[in-house]
Design a protein around this motif. Sequence first.
Motif, PDB file in Angstrom:
ATOM      1  N   LYS A  39       0.832  -1.210   0.000  1.00  0.00           N
ATOM      2  CA  LYS A  39       0.000   0.000   0.000  1.00  0.00           C
ATOM      3  C   LYS A  39       0.866   1.260   0.000  1.00  0.00           C
ATOM      4  O   LYS A  39       0.625   2.197  -0.773  1.00  0.00           O
ATOM      5  CB  LYS A  39      -0.923   0.003   1.220  1.00  0.00           C
ATOM      6  CG  LYS A  39      -1.821   1.227   1.328  1.00  0.00           C
ATOM      7  CD  LYS A  39      -2.677   1.146   2.594  1.00  0.00           C
ATOM      8  CE  LYS A  39      -3.529   2.402   2.778  1.00  0.00           C
ATOM      9  NZ  LYS A  39      -4.589   2.520   1.749  1.00  0.00           N
ATOM     10  N   ASP A  46      -7.510   0.871  -0.093  1.00  0.00           N
ATOM     11  CA  ASP A  46      -7.856  -0.433   0.465  1.00  0.00           C
ATOM     12  C   ASP A  46      -8.627  -1.277  -0.556  1.00  0.00           C
ATOM     13  O   ASP A  46      -8.496  -2.505  -0.589  1.00  0.00           O
ATOM     14  CB  ASP A  46      -8.690  -0.269   1.737  1.00  0.00           C
ATOM     15  CG  ASP A  46      -7.847   0.134   2.936  1.00  0.00           C
ATOM     16  OD1 ASP A  46      -6.605   0.088   2.827  1.00  0.00           O
ATOM     17  OD2 ASP A  46      -8.427   0.495   3.980  1.00  0.00           O
ATOM     18  N   THR A  47      -9.416  -0.635  -1.390  1.00  0.00           N
ATOM     19  CA  THR A  47     -10.149  -1.374  -2.421  1.00  0.00           C
ATOM     20  C   THR A  47      -9.182  -2.022  -3.404  1.00  0.00           C
ATOM     21  O   THR A  47      -9.359  -3.193  -3.788  1.00  0.00           O
ATOM     22  CB  THR A  47     -11.106  -0.432  -3.172  1.00  0.00           C
ATOM     23  OG1 THR A  47     -12.001   0.175  -2.244  1.00  0.00           O
ATOM     24  CG2 THR A  47     -11.907  -1.203  -4.215  1.00  0.00           C
ATOM     25  N   GLY A  50      -7.538  -4.979  -1.708  1.00  0.00           N
ATOM     26  CA  GLY A  50      -8.444  -6.116  -1.656  1.00  0.00           C
ATOM     27  C   GLY A  50      -8.573  -6.817  -2.991  1.00  0.00           C
ATOM     28  O   GLY A  50      -8.730  -8.041  -3.058  1.00  0.00           O
ATOM     29  N   TRP A 236      -7.471  -9.316   6.384  1.00  0.00           N
ATOM     30  CA  TRP A 236      -7.526  -7.979   6.968  1.00  0.00           C
ATOM     31  C   TRP A 236      -7.133  -7.903   8.445  1.00  0.00           C
ATOM     32  O   TRP A 236      -6.839  -6.815   8.941  1.00  0.00           O
ATOM     33  CB  TRP A 236      -8.923  -7.381   6.789  1.00  0.00           C
ATOM     34  CG  TRP A 236      -9.162  -6.912   5.390  1.00  0.00           C
ATOM     35  CD1 TRP A 236      -9.963  -7.471   4.444  1.00  0.00           C
ATOM     36  CD2 TRP A 236      -8.568  -5.767   4.761  1.00  0.00           C
ATOM     37  NE1 TRP A 236      -9.916  -6.773   3.269  1.00  0.00           N
ATOM     38  CE2 TRP A 236      -9.070  -5.712   3.434  1.00  0.00           C
ATOM     39  CE3 TRP A 236      -7.674  -4.785   5.178  1.00  0.00           C
ATOM     40  CZ2 TRP A 236      -8.703  -4.722   2.539  1.00  0.00           C
ATOM     41  CZ3 TRP A 236      -7.303  -3.799   4.272  1.00  0.00           C
ATOM     42  CH2 TRP A 236      -7.813  -3.775   2.981  1.00  0.00           C
ATOM     43  N   THR A 365     -12.362  -7.588  -1.207  1.00  0.00           N
ATOM     44  CA  THR A 365     -12.691  -6.306  -1.839  1.00  0.00           C
ATOM     45  C   THR A 365     -13.874  -5.642  -1.157  1.00  0.00           C
ATOM     46  O   THR A 365     -13.884  -4.419  -0.942  1.00  0.00           O
ATOM     47  CB  THR A 365     -13.008  -6.516  -3.334  1.00  0.00           C
ATOM     48  OG1 THR A 365     -11.886  -7.159  -3.954  1.00  0.00           O
ATOM     49  CG2 THR A 365     -13.261  -5.190  -4.031  1.00  0.00           C
ATOM     50  N   GLY A 368     -12.702  -4.212   2.067  1.00  0.00           N
ATOM     51  CA  GLY A 368     -11.905  -3.020   1.774  1.00  0.00           C
ATOM     52  C   GLY A 368     -12.781  -1.835   1.415  1.00  0.00           C
ATOM     53  O   GLY A 368     -12.542  -0.710   1.865  1.00  0.00           O
ATOM     54  N   SER A 371     -14.462  -0.694   4.482  1.00  0.00           N
ATOM     55  CA  SER A 371     -13.474  -0.030   5.340  1.00  0.00           C
ATOM     56  C   SER A 371     -13.230   1.409   4.899  1.00  0.00           C
ATOM     57  O   SER A 371     -13.087   2.314   5.743  1.00  0.00           O
ATOM     58  CB  SER A 371     -12.167  -0.816   5.330  1.00  0.00           C
ATOM     59  OG  SER A 371     -11.154  -0.157   6.047  1.00  0.00           O
ATOM     60  N   ASP A 372     -13.181   1.639   3.601  1.00  0.00           N
ATOM     61  CA  ASP A 372     -12.992   3.002   3.098  1.00  0.00           C
ATOM     62  C   ASP A 372     -14.142   3.924   3.514  1.00  0.00           C
ATOM     63  O   ASP A 372     -13.961   5.149   3.597  1.00  0.00           O
ATOM     64  CB  ASP A 372     -12.887   2.990   1.569  1.00  0.00           C
ATOM     65  CG  ASP A 372     -11.537   2.452   1.086  1.00  0.00           C
ATOM     66  OD1 ASP A 372     -10.553   2.537   1.853  1.00  0.00           O
ATOM     67  OD2 ASP A 372     -11.478   1.944  -0.059  1.00  0.00           O
TER      68      ASP A 372
END
Length: 410
Positions: A39, A46-47, A50, A236, A365, A368, A371-372
């Motif tokens: 990252k 995060d997408t 994932g 994760w 995904t 992620g 999470s965003d």
Amino acid sequence: MNRQQTTSSPRYALALLLAVNLLNYIDRQVLYAVFPLIKADLNLSDTALGLLGSAFMVCYMVAAPFMGWLGDRWNRVRLAAGGLAIWSIATVGAGVAVGYRTLLAARTAVGIGEASFGTVSPGLLADYFPKERRGRILAYFYLAIPVGSALGYLLGGLIGQHLGWKTAFLLVGMPGILLALPVWFLDEPARGAMTNSPESEAVERNYTSLFSNRSFVTNTLAMTAMTFALGGLAQWLPTFLCRMHSLDVAKANTLFGGITVLAGITGTLAGGWLGDRCQARTPKGYLLVSGWGFLIGTPVAAYAILTPSLTSCLAATFCAEFFLFLNTGPLNTVIVNVTPPAIRAMAFAVNIFFIHALGDAVSPTLLGWLSDRWGLRSALLVTPVAIALAAGFCFLCTRFITADTSRIEE
């Protein structure tokens, strides 16, 4: 079809296939250990992170039916050896990736090789050992899930922290290239060798019967829900420990890897032993062990995510993983027991397709993406709900298992 008896020792075959399965999960999980490093280096969301995990799973589950078709017709050990070589070379390829697109391509290619091995290896072991030992034998084989995954986290975290994430891929990918040769020369047992009615020379392979097999369908649904949850958590949780509990990459992966080894070994072995014991008393034994493990693990997993204490989080993670890993040997043994030898490779291929298509091909995904928007802790709370669904499908499957197992044994 070759009907000769194998000259390979069953124990040697188990040891060799277990070693390959260990590499399978090391190469699969090392990616998630170095998520934070990738990252930062490639400046990804995060997408996008994932998607690296999901791309592998999509390729894995799409390739599985084709590999299952081949596995029911061709030499299974040759397919396993070829698959090992392909995914090991692809893992090394990730270590020389020059950017996100080449890394994505390399991780996608890993799925082709692992699909070959995953569809044929359980059926091979079922033909090496008698039915009454299947739960324990497959539990030994699937020890690779916790041990290999933990080694992936440990090696990825330590190597990635000190030598960089590309070196981590290079070092874990090389051993598989060396092991491909002994797998190639492993003798293949006769299909159905350990059943009352081994496969004949001319056999009809009715793959559509899998979808009318209620035990196979509900067992696969249970494994799908479990795979969605555990796939998301596995990918994760190390990052969760870094963000929510302020650990560095090496420490987070070392702790999570150590917990996974201890909980996975004890849980998987306990599940295999309990499954065989319960199965000796009732045809529902494997499903009951798995169902109760999921049911107990659900609230414990939720607590591990919600607690602000690192110590409590780690302790609850250990307990949750122990109860979740109880299913490993039993649910895979159910697939063997309710499907004829002639279509067993395809049965595992169909199982692989659905548990990943609806499971961990989407959960990394999805988590992620959530999470965003919500934060990682809130996103991870989706996983205990999926674990509870797995328990429900296991208990539903107990309604059908007796009749479906009897049809195979007739």
